[in-house]
Design an enzyme around this catalytic site. Sequence first.
Site, mmCIF file in Angstrom:
data_model
loop_
_atom_site.group_PDB
_atom_site.id
_atom_site.type_symbol
_atom_site.label_atom_id
_atom_site.label_comp_id
_atom_site.label_asym_id
_atom_site.label_seq_id
_atom_site.Cartn_x
_atom_site.Cartn_y
_atom_site.Cartn_z
ATOM 1 N N GLU A 68 1.248 -1.173 -0.327
ATOM 2 C CA GLU A 68 -0.306 0.165 -0.182
ATOM 3 C C GLU A 68 1.003 1.082 -0.394
ATOM 4 O OE1 GLU A 68 -2.656 1.530 3.183
ATOM 5 O OE2 GLU A 68 -4.674 0.889 1.796
ATOM 6 N N HIS B 136 6.408 -26.827 2.618
ATOM 7 C CA HIS B 136 5.617 -27.730 2.316
ATOM 8 C C HIS B 136 3.873 -27.344 1.111
ATOM 9 C CE1 HIS B 136 7.242 -30.239 4.784
ATOM 10 N NE2 HIS B 136 7.288 -29.615 5.358
ATOM 11 N N LYS C 42 -13.836 1.952 -3.722
ATOM 12 C CA LYS C 42 -14.667 1.745 -2.678
ATOM 13 C C LYS C 42 -16.109 2.970 -3.128
ATOM 14 C CE LYS C 42 -12.119 3.050 1.119
ATOM 15 N NZ LYS C 42 -10.625 4.099 1.849
HETATM 16 O O1 F6P Z 1 -9.002 1.448 2.049
HETATM 17 C C1 F6P Z 1 -7.160 1.728 2.723
HETATM 18 C C2 F6P Z 1 -7.195 2.054 3.793
HETATM 19 O O2 F6P Z 1 -6.898 3.468 3.932
HETATM 20 C C3 F6P Z 1 -5.401 1.992 4.438
HETATM 21 O O3 F6P Z 1 -5.116 2.780 4.436
HETATM 22 C C4 F6P Z 1 -6.040 1.898 5.822
HETATM 23 O O4 F6P Z 1 -5.499 1.448 7.250
HETATM 24 C C5 F6P Z 1 -7.754 1.305 5.822
HETATM 25 O O5 F6P Z 1 -7.848 1.856 5.814
HETATM 26 C C6 F6P Z 1 -8.797 1.239 7.384
HETATM 27 O O6 F6P Z 1 -8.964 2.766 7.464
HETATM 28 P P1 F6P Z 1 -9.308 3.695 8.464
HETATM 29 O O7 F6P Z 1 -8.861 3.669 9.912
HETATM 30 O O8 F6P Z 1 -9.498 4.832 8.464
HETATM 31 O O9 F6P Z 1 -10.807 2.592 9.009
#
Ligand code: F6P
Length: 553
Positions: free
Chosen positions: A358, A389, A516
């Site tokens: 990421e 394995h 998203k």
């Molecule tokens: O969608 C990726 C992300 O933003 C990550 O970088 C982050 O760790 C995760 O989602 C969770 O985000 P949050 O802590 O804001 O719920």
Amino acid sequence: MTAKVKMLVNEWGALSECAARLKSKSVAQLFEADPGRSQRYSLEFSGYYLDFAKQRIDDQAWGALCDLARISGLPCAIKKLVCGEVVNPTENRPALHTALRAAPKAFDLKDASIAESVAQSLSKMASIVAKIYSKQWRGFSGKAITDIVNIGVGGSDLGPFMTCHALDEFSTDEARRLNMHFVSSMDGTQIFQVLEHLDPATTLFIVSSKSFTTIDTFYNANTAIAWLMDSVADRQVIMRHHVIAISASPEKMNAWGVPESNQLLFWEWVGGRFSMWSAIGLPIAIKIGMDNFLALLDGAHEMDVHFATAPFEQNMPVIMGLLGVWNATFLGINAHTVLPYDGRLRFLPNYLTQLEMESNGKSVTNDGETVEFKTCPILWGDVGPNAQHAFYQLLHQGTQEVSCDFIAPVMRYHKVEGASSVGARTSLAEQQCLALANCLAQSRVLAFGNHAVADDSDSEVYKRYRGNQPSTTLLMDELTPRFLGGLLAAYEHKVFVMATLWNINPFDQWGVELGKNIAKQTQAALKGEGSFLFDSSTDALIKRIQAKANTAS
Ligand code: F6P
């Protein structure tokens, strides 16, 4: 072209020439020409021992890589990082995970109030842990808490989950009376399975989300609240007795109805995947106690100081980062596997998957240009002995080049007391020896192939091992909170080193946003809310799901 750009171009050119030369050399040949190379290509630091002699480098390449680090401005970049300057330009933020583990011996922080905020947050964490331990934290019916469920995803899940597993043997007596659960996946499977076995009267939920908007987390949290409300209809009572929220947004925690006393705050300058050192680490603090949590932070801080001060040639995270760039960018090895030889580190590869991919899964430079080279490799891994394995076949005889990190604590079971019999302890010590032997044997076969055995003459072709898979072996004296803290900090800084050399931003993650947004529209389409036309494939999948869902209802 500025003087700096000219120097960079020259250095990249020099390294490409080194790579062209070394691509036609095997690790076995490098050792034949230089039998004592492990002395130069190794580092000892505070109980860690990093052996990188089995990497495909020689002195010329190594010197050029260290020069590249300097020319790329790594010394200045490290200083900016630890002092709290903006190092995440697309979000205009510092990335101050180092400040989370430095208080009160902070680096020369630009914002002096940070150390105080960190100390306050730690103190609130400590009082929550004490309240749970002393059974003063009670559910709606007055019963003490028996189960804690962390709801979060990504950085709000992976670090605490991995660390609670790794350091389980450091659980306090109080923690041994509590059951810790982790729920992350949006489909509800985990929360469904966890809730089935829990009593609402004695269950405490930790809702962890930096943004406090992540849909995965809030669907799980809403299911948890609905489950609690079957027992007690008053949402305020539920929030007071059964929910702790951890976020960088006090406004959103307020809006969700979490009382201030149950809120733990961290800050925008802590990246999600760098956040287990903040209040996000509450499950860890509950599991191993505050003293051990502070030891974890101390270990990370020790690594931070080493990173900020040691010369590059003797700097563990810098060495790890330079090797990462060398393998991915110059040798074109685009797969990297992490192989802990200790079951307690089972979830380390998952954690590192987010940390590395990421952070450095980027293709645009800080100057807005498309990169013309390979950046972050595909990273995966598993407990080494189990992976032997499973996917080692590909490492040994497949067609892909893969770089490997072998990780092993040296001392194990030397402090085991009580439950295990003397016989079991002797046998466990043998098992540790077996695991270490396998760790060393596998890295040898990967490096040298058939050359690793004295007489390899009679092997049929399908039994042959070509070798030449580069690896680093990282030994640490033992797996303790302090050693784990340092290990994780080393990987964090490795990521930063690589990003600096590639001139990319490791602290944003814009690549996760579009999916998203599109999912929201797709959810409406699946529910039949409005008419959407996507592509023929997606439309057909939606129709199929709707048809099946209709027959099920
Ligand atoms: O969608 C990726 C992300 O933003 C990550 O970088 C982050 O760790 C995760 O989602 C969770 O985000 P949050 O802590 O804001 O719920």
